[in-house]
Write a protein that holds these residues in place. Structure first.
Motif, short mmCIF file in Angstrom:
data_model
loop_
_atom_site.label_atom_id
_atom_site.label_comp_id
_atom_site.label_asym_id
_atom_site.label_seq_id
_atom_site.Cartn_x
_atom_site.Cartn_y
_atom_site.Cartn_z
N GLY A 79 2.95 -0.62 9.33
CA GLY A 79 3.85 -1.45 8.54
C GLY A 79 5.19 -1.72 9.21
O GLY A 79 5.69 -0.89 9.96
N GLN B 42 -1.88 5.86 7.08
CA GLN B 42 -2.45 4.58 7.50
C GLN B 42 -1.40 3.48 7.58
O GLN B 42 -1.37 2.71 8.53
CB GLN B 42 -3.55 4.18 6.52
CG GLN B 42 -4.24 2.88 6.86
CD GLN B 42 -5.32 2.53 5.85
OE1 GLN B 42 -5.58 3.27 4.91
NE2 GLN B 42 -5.95 1.39 6.04
N HIS B 43 -0.52 3.41 6.61
CA HIS B 43 0.36 2.25 6.51
C HIS B 43 1.76 2.45 7.10
O HIS B 43 2.42 1.46 7.41
CB HIS B 43 0.42 1.78 5.06
CG HIS B 43 -0.90 1.27 4.60
ND1 HIS B 43 -1.42 0.06 4.99
CD2 HIS B 43 -1.85 1.84 3.83
CE1 HIS B 43 -2.61 -0.11 4.46
NE2 HIS B 43 -2.90 0.97 3.75
N MET C 126 0.81 -1.20 0.00
CA MET C 126 0.00 0.00 0.00
C MET C 126 0.86 1.26 0.00
O MET C 126 0.43 2.29 -0.53
CB MET C 126 -0.95 -0.01 1.20
CG MET C 126 -2.04 -1.07 1.13
SD MET C 126 -3.00 -1.12 -0.41
CE MET C 126 -3.81 0.44 -0.41
#
Length: 107
Positions: free
Chosen positions: A28, A23-24, A1
């Motif tokens: 992550g 978000q990632h 992503m």
């Protein structure tokens, strides 16, 4: 992503890129070199999205990861971000980032 976020940034969809990065990057698991590069990309997306102070703060995080290890791709991207931040040079976070990026140990 995160790779998709980079693509959105390059396609001029910076707000969408910023959302994906936010978000990632938090969730992550990345090697330090990759994290530095992705945060550098995120900082560039923030500039394009009209958030220069937040961009400078993110760029400082990437610089902290990239400088000592000499992560070339991340440093190249941070120089690109610094160029885009030039119109905002009077802001304290932007000025600090640009100053640190120009230090001899980094350049």
């Amino acid at each position: 992503m995160v790779q998709s976020a980079i693509c959105y940034r390059e396609a001029g969809q910076s707000h969408r890129a910023v959302g994906l990065f936010r978000q990632h990057l938090v969730t992550g698991e990345f090697a330090p070199r990759d994290r530095a590069f992705f945060i550098a990309q995120y900082s560039g997306a923030l500039v394009a999205a009209g958030e220069p102070d937040e961009a400078a703060t993110a760029a400082l995080q990437a610089l902290a990861l990239a400088a000592d290890a000499r992560f070339g791709q991340a440093l190249t991207e941070l120089h690109r971000t610094a160029d885009h931040l030039a119109p905002y040079a009077e802001g304290p976070a932007v000025a600090e980032f640009r100053q640190r990026l120009d230090e001899p140990a980094v350049a």
